[in-house]
Design an enzyme around this catalytic site. Structure first.
Site, PDB file in Angstrom:
ATOM      1  N   ARG A 158       2.829   0.448  11.501  1.00 58.79           N
ATOM      2  CA  ARG A 158       3.040   1.331  10.339  1.00 58.79           C
ATOM      3  C   ARG A 158       4.037   2.443  10.652  1.00 58.79           C
ATOM      4  O   ARG A 158       3.905   3.552  10.151  1.00 58.79           O
ATOM      5  CB  ARG A 158       1.711   1.919   9.833  1.00 58.79           C
ATOM      6  N   LYS A 184       0.861  -1.204   0.000  1.00 56.99           N
ATOM      7  CA  LYS A 184       0.000   0.000   0.000  1.00 56.99           C
ATOM      8  C   LYS A 184       0.888   1.242   0.000  1.00 56.99           C
ATOM      9  O   LYS A 184       0.669   2.185  -0.750  1.00 56.99           O
ATOM     10  CB  LYS A 184      -0.880  -0.043   1.254  1.00 56.99           C
ATOM     11  N   PHE A 185       1.985   1.225   0.817  1.00 57.43           N
ATOM     12  CA  PHE A 185       2.873   2.393   0.897  1.00 57.43           C
ATOM     13  C   PHE A 185       3.643   2.543  -0.406  1.00 57.43           C
ATOM     14  O   PHE A 185       3.653   3.623  -1.006  1.00 57.43           O
ATOM     15  CB  PHE A 185       3.855   2.227   2.066  1.00 57.43           C
ATOM     16  N   LEU A 202      17.234   0.346   8.607  1.00 56.40           N
ATOM     17  CA  LEU A 202      15.827   0.559   9.021  1.00 56.40           C
ATOM     18  C   LEU A 202      15.498  -0.515  10.050  1.00 56.40           C
ATOM     19  O   LEU A 202      15.596  -1.718   9.749  1.00 56.40           O
ATOM     20  CB  LEU A 202      14.888   0.466   7.829  1.00 56.40           C
ATOM     21  N   CYS A 203      15.159  -0.070  11.249  1.00 56.73           N
ATOM     22  CA  CYS A 203      14.917  -1.022  12.339  1.00 56.73           C
ATOM     23  C   CYS A 203      13.809  -0.493  13.239  1.00 56.73           C
ATOM     24  O   CYS A 203      13.874   0.653  13.691  1.00 56.73           O
ATOM     25  CB  CYS A 203      16.195  -1.206  13.161  1.00 56.73           C
ATOM     26  N   VAL A 204      12.785  -1.310  13.455  1.00 60.36           N
ATOM     27  CA  VAL A 204      11.710  -0.964  14.395  1.00 60.36           C
ATOM     28  C   VAL A 204      11.737  -2.022  15.495  1.00 60.36           C
ATOM     29  O   VAL A 204      11.812  -3.225  15.183  1.00 60.36           O
ATOM     30  CB  VAL A 204      10.335  -0.958  13.685  1.00 60.36           C
ATOM     31  N   ALA A 221       7.357   2.090   9.856  1.00 55.63           N
ATOM     32  CA  ALA A 221       8.357   2.113   8.777  1.00 55.63           C
ATOM     33  C   ALA A 221       7.997   3.118   7.667  1.00 55.63           C
ATOM     34  O   ALA A 221       8.844   3.918   7.277  1.00 55.63           O
ATOM     35  CB  ALA A 221       8.547   0.709   8.205  1.00 55.63           C
ATOM     36  N   LEU A 256      26.252  -2.122   2.703  1.00 56.92           N
ATOM     37  CA  LEU A 256      26.632  -2.761   3.979  1.00 56.92           C
ATOM     38  C   LEU A 256      25.414  -3.315   4.720  1.00 56.92           C
ATOM     39  O   LEU A 256      24.313  -2.794   4.544  1.00 56.92           O
ATOM     40  CB  LEU A 256      27.346  -1.719   4.848  1.00 56.92           C
TER      41      LEU A 256
END
Ligand SMILES: CCOC(=O)c1cnc2ccc(OC)cc2c1SCCC#N
Length: 389
Positions: free
Chosen positions: A149, A4-5, A139-141, A151, A389
């Site tokens: 949501r 969707k994003f 990118l880390c949640v 990210a 990396l």
């Protein structure tokens, strides 16, 4: 609502695959600085943005701990990447970097760091056009905040901060398929410590193979075999830059390294990156180069081992020494340095040595993406000269 994003973003869309009428290059034109949203995107109420100053020992430790406990795991949850603090400082502070692109999310009340995303600037050549891009990474949640949501808003925020620096393209990789990969590569693994890889359950004893037979199969010489093979030193930067630029010019997508970039990305740094070259004993001419970076992983749920010491093939150039022999020397040095495994993607000319040097194919794929840049035809791994990396 799969993707969707991503269906709202200037990236190649699945429905456009094969439509060669679409031009290669930027999908959306650059905005005027005044047209870029000046204030940060809204986060859900409980959370706030924080710009992470990774020079600060305390902030770097917070980032390190978040990633150590919540970053990428393999599909069987056997390993989790465990980037070291010195690796993070190296990866996030290349020439021309922006502190504002090191973005964290804190819980307002507890000030706990619960999410992270980064960009670093890089000049990347795409089929002849050198484009200044952001390489987006880390990118880390936090595991407990997944599926909220977060990210998408973090990706929009790093994009906004990249736009503020008048940069309109980005490059990133992921183990998942998103709209739309420019290339899909495969990981390959060369056991250096087969007993440990079998004990942790990554490898299995081959049929009719004993452990001692397996150890013997992967045994390497104690020392390198190529005359003139030595560690790279600061005075080698100009010659290595020339060698690497010439070599990378053959690939459809590759970094456009200058001497400053080579000094940062390829000079040896203990526990971060190792690089070697072959200099002709007579002429001192530098004819070959190889490098690998150090990325340990936590071994999850194993009573006997906590860490996997993994080396990752980085940039390699062979103009005189056969690539097979050069990479075997890289394996020998990695074993000397007590690495458990030497990993490589099937990019550049790596396919020419993988099987012969006893690499085995991994079950993980790595997809490469470009943001706001359309390429007409997917790039083969052998046409890809970029290692992120
Ligand atoms: C022994 C071979 O596997 C790995 O080295 C390894 C280690 N840690 C990981 C952490 C997260 C992870 O998530 C995809 C994979 C690994 C892998 S396999 C893919 C990387 C390579 N080569």
């Amino acid at each position: 609502n799969r993707h969707k994003f991503w269906e709202t973003q200037p990236v190649g869309q699945f429905k456009e695959i094969g439509d060669t009428s679409l031009p290669e290059g930027p999908i959306e034109p650059p905005k005027l600085l005044s047209e870029v949203k000046q204030e940060p995107y809204n986060l859900p109420n409980l959370y706030e943005w924080v710009t992470c100053n990774i020079d600060s020992e305390e902030m770097c430790a917070e980032v390190y701990n978040l990633l150590t406990n919540n970053y990428v795991e393999d599909d069987e949850n056997m390993f989790r990447f465990n980037y070291s603090k010195e690796f993070l400082r190296w990866a996030l502070r290349p020439p021309g970097y922006f502190k504002s692109w090191h973005i964290g999310v804190r819980v307002k009340s507890s000030k706990k760091l619960v999410a992270f995303i980064t960009g670093v600037p890089a000049r990347i050549r795409v089929r002849g056009n050198v484009v200044t891009m952001a390489e987006v990474n880390f990118l880390c949640v936090h595991k407990k905040l997944r599926s909220k949501r977060l990210a998408p808003v973090m990706i929009k925020e790093v994009t906004r901060r990249v736009h503020l620096e008048n940069i309109w393209q980005a490059a990133y990789t992921a183990g998942v398929v998103l709209p739309t990969p420019v290339s899909t590569c495969q990981y390959w693994h060369r056991s250096l410590n087969p007993k440990k890889l079998i004990d942790v359950g990554f490898s299995r004893l081959g049929a009719r193979m004993t452990m001692s037979r397996t150890i013997k199969l992967y045994k390497l010489p104690e020392s390198t075999v190529t005359p003139g093979f030595r560690k790279m030193e600061p005075h080698d930067v100009p010659a290595v830059t020339r060698l690497l630029r010439e070599y990378l010019s053959q690939f459809a997508i590759a970094p456009d390294f200058d001497e400053n970039d080579v000094e940062h990305w390829l000079l040896p740094k203990e526990n971060v990156v190792d690089s070697f070259l072959v200099a002709s004993p007579e002429t001192h001419e530098i004819t070959d180069f190889c490098s690998f970076y150090t990325l340990p992983s936590s071994i999850l749920g194993n009573p006997n081992y906590s860490t996997l010491k993994a080396a990752y093939s980085y940039y390699n150039v062979s103009t005189k020494t056969p690539l097979l022999q050069l990479m075997n020397d890289a394996l020998i040095v990695a074993k000397q340095k007590d690495f458990d495994v030497f990993n490589a993607l099937d990019v550049m000319q790596n396919e020419s040595f993988l099987k012969e040097l006893k690499f085995g194919p991994g079950d993980g794929k790595l997809h490469y993406y470009l943001y706001n840049y359309r390429i007409r035809q997917a790039v083969l791994p052998s046409e890809l000269g970029l290692v992120l990396l």
